[in-house]
Design an enzyme around this catalytic site. Structure first.
Site, PDB file in Angstrom:
ATOM      1  N   ASP A  10      -5.531  -8.273  -1.050  1.00 36.36           N
ATOM      2  CA  ASP A  10      -6.872  -8.123  -1.652  1.00 36.36           C
ATOM      3  C   ASP A  10      -7.678  -9.423  -1.734  1.00 36.36           C
ATOM      4  O   ASP A  10      -8.260  -9.728  -2.791  1.00 36.36           O
ATOM      5  CB  ASP A  10      -6.750  -7.484  -3.043  1.00 36.36           C
ATOM      6  N   LYS A  96      -6.107   0.666   0.402  1.00 32.89           N
ATOM      7  CA  LYS A  96      -5.367   1.389  -0.646  1.00 32.89           C
ATOM      8  C   LYS A  96      -6.305   1.835  -1.757  1.00 32.89           C
ATOM      9  O   LYS A  96      -7.426   1.324  -1.862  1.00 32.89           O
ATOM     10  CB  LYS A  96      -4.254   0.515  -1.220  1.00 32.89           C
ATOM     11  N   CYS A 135      -2.230  -6.412  -8.339  1.00 37.61           N
ATOM     12  CA  CYS A 135      -1.859  -5.960  -6.991  1.00 37.61           C
ATOM     13  C   CYS A 135      -0.791  -6.832  -6.343  1.00 37.61           C
ATOM     14  O   CYS A 135       0.042  -6.326  -5.596  1.00 37.61           O
ATOM     15  CB  CYS A 135      -3.100  -5.820  -6.133  1.00 37.61           C
TER      16      CYS A 135
HETATM   17  C1  VGL Z   1      -6.819  -5.174  -8.560  1.00 34.69           C
HETATM   18  C2  VGL Z   1      -7.627  -4.570 -10.627  1.00 34.69           C
HETATM   19  C3  VGL Z   1      -8.214  -3.433 -10.096  1.00 34.69           C
HETATM   20  C4  VGL Z   1      -6.067  -6.171  -7.723  1.00 34.69           C
HETATM   21  C5  VGL Z   1      -7.384  -4.048  -8.021  1.00 34.69           C
HETATM   22  O1  VGL Z   1      -6.326  -6.251  -6.503  1.00 34.69           O
HETATM   23  O2  VGL Z   1      -5.213  -6.885  -8.296  1.00 34.69           O
HETATM   24  N1  VGL Z   1      -6.939  -5.427  -9.869  1.00 34.69           N
HETATM   25  N2  VGL Z   1      -8.076  -3.191  -8.790  1.00 34.69           N
END
Ligand code: VGL
Ligand code: ZN
Length: 188
Positions: A10, A96, A135
């Site tokens: 991410d 995802k 994540c």
């Molecule tokens: C994430 C919060 C909400 C992440 C993704 O990538 O860690 N954190 N969605």
């Protein structure tokens, strides 16, 4: 023979400075990640880029009763990879949390990542990216569960820290689950 793949979690605009769910100091992960990407490219090794890829009405968004401000809406600018992330056209992109209901913090949750790693006979993974306490943690723990020798690169991750100390706790949880911690230097 060991075969190591890089998993970048991410590394998206919304989790970095100016993004809707900016992780404190999130941009700091980009230079070490780029060094890793360069090295993996030079060595012809596999690279996976996960991305949070939500519908506009995702259940994790505050206006839908969830925890988070809207972020990483599929196709929107905020969901794009960080503009300074080294281009790697040969990398496999893993989207995802693409369905409205439920969240998927792990890159393995509801994706083909496990099957792709197994098909490529990957034995070891290096994990970096955002966010340490969501994540990255979930992906690393699932990697161990998938039977992979899993190392998280502590200089190439940053956490949200909704509660102060969450990132440190995440490191402890990962270690307890069998994740190794290391600095990215040792792989560059
Ligand atoms: C994430 C919060 C909400 C992440 C993704 O990538 O860690 N954190 N969605
Ligand atoms: Zn999300």
């Amino acid at each position: 023979m060991n075969k190591t793949a890089l998993i970048v979690v991410d590394a998206q605009r919304d989790f970095c400075a100016g993004g809707s769910l900016a992780v404190p100091d999130g941009d700091a992960v980009i230079p070490p990640i780029n060094a890793l990407i360069k090295k993996f490219q030079a060595d012809g090794k596999l690279i996976f880029l996960t991305r949070d890829w939500h519908p506009a009405d995702h259940s994790s968004f505050a206006d839908q009763g969830g925890l988070w401000p809207p972020h990483c809406v599929a196709g929107a600018t905020g969901a794009a990879f960080h503009p300074d992330l080294l281009a790697c056209p040969e990398a496999t992109v893993v989207s995802k949390a693409t369905e409205r209901e439920g969240d998927a913090y792990s890159g393995f949750d509801g994706t083909l990542l496990r099957a792709q790693l197994l098909a490529a006979e990957v034995t070891d993974v290096l994990i970096c990216g955002l966010a340490s306490d969501y994540c990255v943690k979930a992906t690393a723990i699932d990697a161990v569960k998938a039977g992979l020798a899993t190392t998280v690169l502590t200089d190439a991750i940053r956490g949200v820290d909704v509660q102060p100390g969450d990132s440190q706790l995440a490191l402890d949880e990962m270690k307890a689950a069998g994740v190794k911690l290391a600095l990215s230097d040792s792989f560059i």
